[in-house]
Motif scaffolding. Structure first.
Motif, mmCIF file in Angstrom:
data_model
loop_
_atom_site.group_PDB
_atom_site.id
_atom_site.type_symbol
_atom_site.label_atom_id
_atom_site.label_comp_id
_atom_site.label_asym_id
_atom_site.label_seq_id
_atom_site.Cartn_x
_atom_site.Cartn_y
_atom_site.Cartn_z
ATOM 1 N N LEU A 174 0.867 -1.173 0.000
ATOM 2 C CA LEU A 174 0.000 0.000 0.000
ATOM 3 C C LEU A 174 0.908 1.227 0.000
ATOM 4 C CD1 LEU A 174 -2.326 -1.202 2.879
ATOM 5 C CD2 LEU A 174 -2.917 -1.152 0.455
ATOM 6 N N MET A 175 0.446 2.328 0.390
ATOM 7 C CA MET A 175 1.248 3.504 0.733
ATOM 8 C C MET A 175 1.947 4.223 -0.418
ATOM 9 S SD MET A 175 0.701 4.060 3.761
ATOM 10 C CE MET A 175 1.888 5.420 3.815
ATOM 11 N N HIS A 176 2.969 3.655 -1.007
ATOM 12 C CA HIS A 176 3.685 4.410 -2.041
ATOM 13 C C HIS A 176 4.311 3.438 -3.036
ATOM 14 C CE1 HIS A 176 8.006 3.763 -0.987
ATOM 15 N NE2 HIS A 176 7.468 3.437 0.172
ATOM 16 N N HIS A 177 4.324 3.800 -4.312
ATOM 17 C CA HIS A 177 4.885 2.954 -5.374
ATOM 18 C C HIS A 177 4.331 1.526 -5.292
ATOM 19 C CE1 HIS A 177 8.084 6.047 -4.680
ATOM 20 N NE2 HIS A 177 8.155 6.067 -5.983
ATOM 21 N N LEU B 286 15.326 4.156 -8.679
ATOM 22 C CA LEU B 286 15.964 5.099 -9.598
ATOM 23 C C LEU B 286 15.861 6.521 -9.063
ATOM 24 C CD1 LEU B 286 17.346 5.865 -12.236
ATOM 25 C CD2 LEU B 286 15.076 5.935 -13.312
ATOM 26 N N SER B 287 14.682 6.875 -8.566
ATOM 27 C CA SER B 287 14.506 8.234 -8.043
ATOM 28 C C SER B 287 15.463 8.492 -6.895
ATOM 29 C CB SER B 287 13.055 8.425 -7.590
ATOM 30 O OG SER B 287 12.882 9.703 -7.028
ATOM 31 N N MET B 288 15.612 7.512 -6.008
ATOM 32 C CA MET B 288 16.531 7.673 -4.887
ATOM 33 C C MET B 288 17.981 7.753 -5.342
ATOM 34 S SD MET B 288 15.019 5.345 -1.822
ATOM 35 C CE MET B 288 16.567 5.500 -0.945
ATOM 36 N N ALA B 289 18.325 6.954 -6.339
ATOM 37 C CA ALA B 289 19.709 6.967 -6.809
ATOM 38 C C ALA B 289 20.050 8.324 -7.411
ATOM 39 C CB ALA B 289 19.918 5.851 -7.827
ATOM 40 N N LEU B 290 19.114 8.894 -8.165
ATOM 41 C CA LEU B 290 19.372 10.211 -8.756
ATOM 42 C C LEU B 290 19.473 11.279 -7.680
ATOM 43 C CD1 LEU B 290 16.929 9.907 -11.800
ATOM 44 C CD2 LEU B 290 19.438 9.955 -11.902
ATOM 45 N N MET C 128 7.121 11.884 -0.611
ATOM 46 C CA MET C 128 6.723 12.710 -1.753
ATOM 47 C C MET C 128 5.815 11.912 -2.682
ATOM 48 S SD MET C 128 7.732 15.839 -1.665
ATOM 49 C CE MET C 128 7.878 16.472 -3.335
ATOM 50 N N ASN C 129 6.183 10.662 -2.938
ATOM 51 C CA ASN C 129 5.351 9.881 -3.842
ATOM 52 C C ASN C 129 3.996 9.601 -3.211
ATOM 53 O OD1 ASN C 129 5.779 8.815 -6.512
ATOM 54 N ND2 ASN C 129 5.078 6.874 -5.623
ATOM 55 N N SER C 130 3.994 9.320 -1.934
ATOM 56 C CA SER C 130 2.752 9.022 -1.243
ATOM 57 C C SER C 130 1.808 10.226 -1.261
ATOM 58 C CB SER C 130 3.087 8.598 0.189
ATOM 59 O OG SER C 130 1.985 8.704 1.017
ATOM 60 N N ILE C 131 2.341 11.410 -1.000
ATOM 61 C CA ILE C 131 1.477 12.602 -0.976
ATOM 62 C C ILE C 131 0.968 12.919 -2.373
ATOM 63 C CG2 ILE C 131 1.401 15.082 -0.523
ATOM 64 C CD1 ILE C 131 3.493 14.633 1.665
ATOM 65 N N ARG C 132 1.852 12.835 -3.366
ATOM 66 C CA ARG C 132 1.406 13.147 -4.722
ATOM 67 C C ARG C 132 0.381 12.144 -5.229
ATOM 68 N NH1 ARG C 132 6.548 14.040 -8.205
ATOM 69 N NH2 ARG C 132 7.013 12.055 -7.176
ATOM 70 N N GLU C 133 0.552 10.860 -4.889
ATOM 71 C CA GLU C 133 -0.476 9.883 -5.262
ATOM 72 C C GLU C 133 -1.799 10.206 -4.582
ATOM 73 O OE1 GLU C 133 0.909 5.915 -4.410
ATOM 74 O OE2 GLU C 133 2.597 6.059 -5.789
#
Lengths: 324, 324, 324, 324, 324, 324
Positions: free
Chosen positions: F157-160, F171-175, F287-292
């Protein structure tokens, strides 16, 4: 005027030492013994810490010789009283501020203040024209505030606790904000940048940082969040037709930058920018705090000593090969 | 204009009911089905609660008929959708505000607002001459603020959540402060009284209370503590030569009245008066909240139902002897 | 008998001092060195604190000279051992209790115990006739318990930690209860008053307060809540036909007066009176604690030192103008 | 008298069902509609749960037909009201208790009560002669208390929440105490055993367990710890010359058996036996609770559903090979 | 080689003592004074604790004389520096390990290691044939691991913090597991036993226990849970066809044995056996910790001193009648 | 094979609907009524959620027709049972996997998996030659693991929480790590990068993500931290002479990436890189969780609905001007 060289620092004083050197007279309070005679409790400070002292003789002339905040030359002997060091003062005289090196008494950033500030204004100059850029211009136009902002520490202890620390912390956050803003969509870069620059502006009045760093009365009673709100409100008032909603969003970043109620924010972050600002603040404070802590470690140690607040040892790694 | 009597309240509506009555149109949002056709999501409110609704037909004229915040006459059938009641709206038309009874739509204090306010100003008139009394006079001279202050609720839920609730809560606290101030020495009665009266002044803008009670954007973003600080700051500015330290002490009571960081105060109470103010606020909020909860209990019950937030049943005692 | 004047108090002793004065022998324990020889560990007490001591010579006669709890004249030299002061005892002899001033050894209220108690019984005399007034009469008729009640402290540390402190705290709460009871409807004034007077009655046995204040075994094992329940139960048994429900309501105030499980109450307050009682107890304890803390501050200080338990400095305000 | 067979249980009722069966009338409250007419709110119970009901017609004769606590035959139709099932009652009549099977209305242990009790008294008979064995004899001699003790549940929900549950839990703990006492030195086996048997004795009055399980007023106001203390105190009083210190140690196990203040114990365990008792209580409660939860799982499931209180799924393992 | 007798232990050293004895050189770090001269910071250890020291003279030859971890003969004078004892070292020379008594430097179990280990393998020999018994056999066949397992302490501080402590703790838990497994149905005795024996196996590498006990780098970075998982994984790999599900159940006991996330377990116990294992671990650790604490108490004391971590005094009871 | 188009999704089903469409048969359990007759409990899933169902008739042939995990065509009528939707199934038949569109049953990233993976390997190709780059090469050489890594979600649940979500998050974290590593000195960029890429590698086995996302048994029992440690250990073993200390530092980032024990990390971050990794993980997840969450809001809403877990509404801002 001949500059007086300070030779002994408070962290080096041990019981039995005879001291004759310059300190800041941080506190001065008259008290009375049971037999009715007056004596004087004093606190001395320099950049390495604070030490208590007591004056048993010549109390009245010594009390009259200097005020709290003055530089003083002190002759004293260090002893132990109830498990703490105490200076028994023989003589004490005010010293001209011009004759001392300020950096002996209060630590300061090692970086160039002028360059840091120019880098910061470079970032605000690059903002989109509009009320946010006008707001920043209103800040930079206030010479008194800018002077305080360049000089204030970011904290009394913990991180960036030195003259110029607020500017150093602010610039680091602004640069980080600039990098991260582009990584995510839905982020208003300029709003985030304004938050990064203003979130701790209340520190300019929460702390006093003349010859030593401490909280002001206003700081203890209202907090840098309350003070920051008032400063931002007055500057917003100076920008013509600043939109009410945008004002609330800017003030929200002041209010919420500690991230949660238990850390002192009346409201948690509720916008994308406020969420990011809180993380950027945590990263920069924590990183600086850990690196400062590592720098106090024995150069040959692989681990720091125990960090009471963060409740762990930190790993430093292999000592340089030139060690013992 | 003929007053339109409201016959059905939201808490009474059940699945299958056909409703034709007046409500506040609390929200209105256009949406689209997978086939591309528009429909309208709406929320209706009255003093007993809120209910969702949907408009499938005549969407555009109905969307144009009224704005959020308007009173509307609604013809609809109640059904259940995913476990919640939903009104399927057949028609909807705006209604003149003058033709409805406002007390059907938003609950209000049962006490006399004029008398409560006079009793409060009686207390401030009895203060010692000086800056604190002048400060209160500056508040009472601001007709707009006084009008909001008389009308605002003290909360959206929980306690005093009705028109006039802020005044009722404030007066009760001021009277209690008056009683307790004299019980302990070292307490500045007038300072405590000012704190009791102003601690929640930010609620006048944290909440909206037109036809229903909700948070404003400003309230959610800045909190009533942040808003209250701004209001107090501006009124202090209106008093000539208000002492800076006294200003900090007054603002400290706004900042600290929730008692601890985890309850939303950036600083905890640090003065005798702020400590007392926090307790008086807790007592009055808690007492009102429990008594309101007891009043919703079955008249013959010896215990209330379970209070989710306070995590207990409250004891009411023996039912009246006229019960079953 | 000639009264012996005590000249030196424990808080004044420093390393190097030679002491010859009277103390309470608070503890006495025989121990053995690695070489098999016995020595004696002792603790001395007076109203200003406690200090450890050790007897290396003449161990057996000294061990026989006095029991824990006796007043003793001690000749000793103060030294430091592992960071704490330690008295190396040369001689020690029991002293007649009649020859010392008790107030030198255990702090006591500065207020008039007789007057406080009369004021309290005045409040219970004014109660409505009925079982609650009869219950209070049963308490006041128990001379032993009343004697303990007049003498007990309200705590070992923190607040009202002196002889008569329990009565002082109880009277203050009863008067406050009297004021607040009338402010809210649904409050049974007499029930609240009984709660205010009896809530800490278990302190009479939780603490020992002969020549110094400490916990009793019973106090540590059962707590003043458990002890208080037993005392109240036995007194209720002494009132003819005391209603069972009323008994439960009285006992509930003992059980719940700490407000929440984490503070030691097995049940939280579930009646209006118990809710109020908890707040009145908190206010009175906190107010006394802060004011006592302020009184230990330097007279010229604007802020107290850091209060470890409450985690803040308290604001005192401007020093008197006669200061330095 | 002919026994009436119950065919429908509350957990099986769904909207639309017509029910004609026997239930316990758990609650009965008269209320009034806006038009002034009376109606009756009722709650029915059986061993599978509770269900609300309402009587619109023949209100007064039905209200007079039975009291809360009676067995009643009910004719009703189940519907849904605001998301919950509700029985609309057509008729309701009291039923003779002798004509129903009690086990249909309140769950009971599946184990033999007489054997469990004999096993428990076997353990106390084997205790060392002395005050602790005398104390247990005083308990077993109180026929009323023993009858309650054999019948009481150990909880309203959670674990051992059925008739005989307290005895089952107590016996299990006593046997476990017996095993563990010998594993560690410094443990007084008999003291631990007494603690295991008496720690929850207050449950006999904290709960009511006639036709359904609920809290008593005394239970909610004083808790089983407060009640247990009173029961133990009265039994200790019945043993001649019971040593005061031993009494405190026994009562300490009642006071501390929840292990910490936040779980309702005014003092934490401070003796070896009290520390062990707390763990034995936790193990037995938790083991029974988890195994009961596993037994409600689908027989073919490898994991239980989510346990809200313990915040996890529990692993059951492979389904029997006879499954689907 | 002649054994050198150690006469002075660190806990006995006081300021002013001249010491000439053998210690472990626990740490050694070169540092520099402001004048550029080198000095050496050292830490000495024996079984009674640690003490800091400093070398001002002959720094380089002394630095070269021994490495951290060596036994050294030290001539030094004890003084106080900033409230702590400090040894000013005059000479320091390495000592042959064979010439000292290891038990002077690191505490060890007083029980027979060989017998304890045989008792443990007796338990595993009695397991049902199958993969779990094979797994244990794979462990016992690894001589290096067994040697570490017999020698490791169970903790650095707190409980079983001595050579052989891990074995002692493990055996006690295994015996307790054996007793409790039979008390409840649904418990797989062999699985529980394996959990009891392996749960802390990572301690063999989390701690170093040569001449003193400390954390290893791997221990601080990965924790004994992470290390234990790796050890178990490698041993499972050595058992032919070890069932995957059983492997997960064994590893789950490693992962969850601290009972909850806040105590360091990534997952809470989710099987009956893991739930029991967590309780058995808590009981054995707590019981040993309290009994060790009681043993440090004054033999005549009825209560221990205050236990900082468990936040209470523990009751010991009456002193032996031979006391003072 | 003709592809079968799915027309109805679970989130659209309401009571009364007749459904004939394709779903995943997520669960299937046989049960028995009181009369002994068997029935079948089932759960259906698609990308919009899950719904329970029951089979009353033709139980055995239907039970035999498909296994959990199969795609099935279902004919059923939706009804309500105890407040939840339930499908009463008339017929059910297995459907060939090739004939359905997988994206109807489990949500997937909208981004290009191949491009994301190439961008990630681009980052590792740019690492300094040495053991860390070799370690990453060992990962990328494991085709099975890479296939899982490209497909796994980052959470249930939650994110991604969708196919490809782990890669997207990684990938987002690596960048982000790449950007932040250069901002601070003392940071080992390659070590941080490895941490960013591997920290959640255990998710590949903690979750199952065939036709729907759920936890695996291994995931629930050992957690992705425990699984990740094992995967990293085995890959480190595949790199020749990987330095032991570096191995511990890499594993430390797996162990500590949740930041604190209460969030599931057995040890908190103790290196600069682990501290940064924890923040980067928090930022990207939050960030992903809030935007979703914002994307599920009504397009015209200025605030999201209440976010239960984060306990606040989030501000979205002005609706697009094309709104109602």
């Amino acid at each position: 005027m001949v500059e007086q060289t300070k030779r002994v620092f408070i962290e080096e004083i041990a019981a039995g030492h005879h001291v004759n050197d310059i300190f800041v007279l941080a506190e001065k309070n008259m008290a009375h013994k049971r037999d009715g005679n007056a004596y004087l409790n004093v606190t001395f400070a320099d950049k390495t810490g604070r030490i208590k002292g007591v004056v048993w003789d010549n109390v009245e002339p010594i009390a009259a010789a200097a005020e709290a905040g003055d530089f003083v030359r002190v002759a004293a002997t260090a002893g132990e009283f109830r498990g703490a060091l105490q200076m028994v003062v023989k003589s004490l005289a005010a010293v001209e501020p011009d004759s001392v090196r300020p950096e002996d008494f209060i630590a300061a950033t090692t970086r160039n203040v002028k360059q840091m500030f120019e880098r910061l204004t470079g970032l605000t100059d690059a903002m989109q024209p509009g009320p946010l850029r006008d707001l920043m211009a209103a800040f930079w136009a206030d010479d008194d505030l800018v002077a305080q902002f360049k000089r204030a520490p970011a904290a009394k202890l913990m991180h960036h606790a030195y003259i110029g620390g607020l500017l150093e912390h602010t610039l680091s956050m602004a640069l980080l904000a600039d990098k991260i803003a582009g990584h995510y969509n839905r982020v208003d870069r300029d709003l985030l940048l304004v938050g990064a620059i203003l979130h701790d502006i209340g520190k300019t009045r929460e702390l006093s940082y003349g010859h030593s760093i401490d909280y002001t009365d206003e700081g203890r009673l209202i907090s840098h969040i309350g003070i920051g709100l008032a400063i931002v409100e007055s500057k917003i008032g100076a920008v013509k037709d600043f939109p009410a909603e945008l004002a609330a969003l800017v003030k929200h970043m002041i209010v919420s930058h500690h991230g949660a109620r238990e850390f002192g924010s009346p409201e948690p972050p509720k916008t994308i920018e406020a969420v990011l600002l809180n993380y950027i603040d945590e990263i920069d404070s924590r990183m600086n705090s850990i690196r400062e802590f590592m720098e106090t470690a024995d150069p040959s140690a692989r681990w720091t000593s125990y960090h009471r607040l963060l409740e762990r040892h930190f790993f430093i790694g292999d000592p340089p090969t030139t060690g013992v």
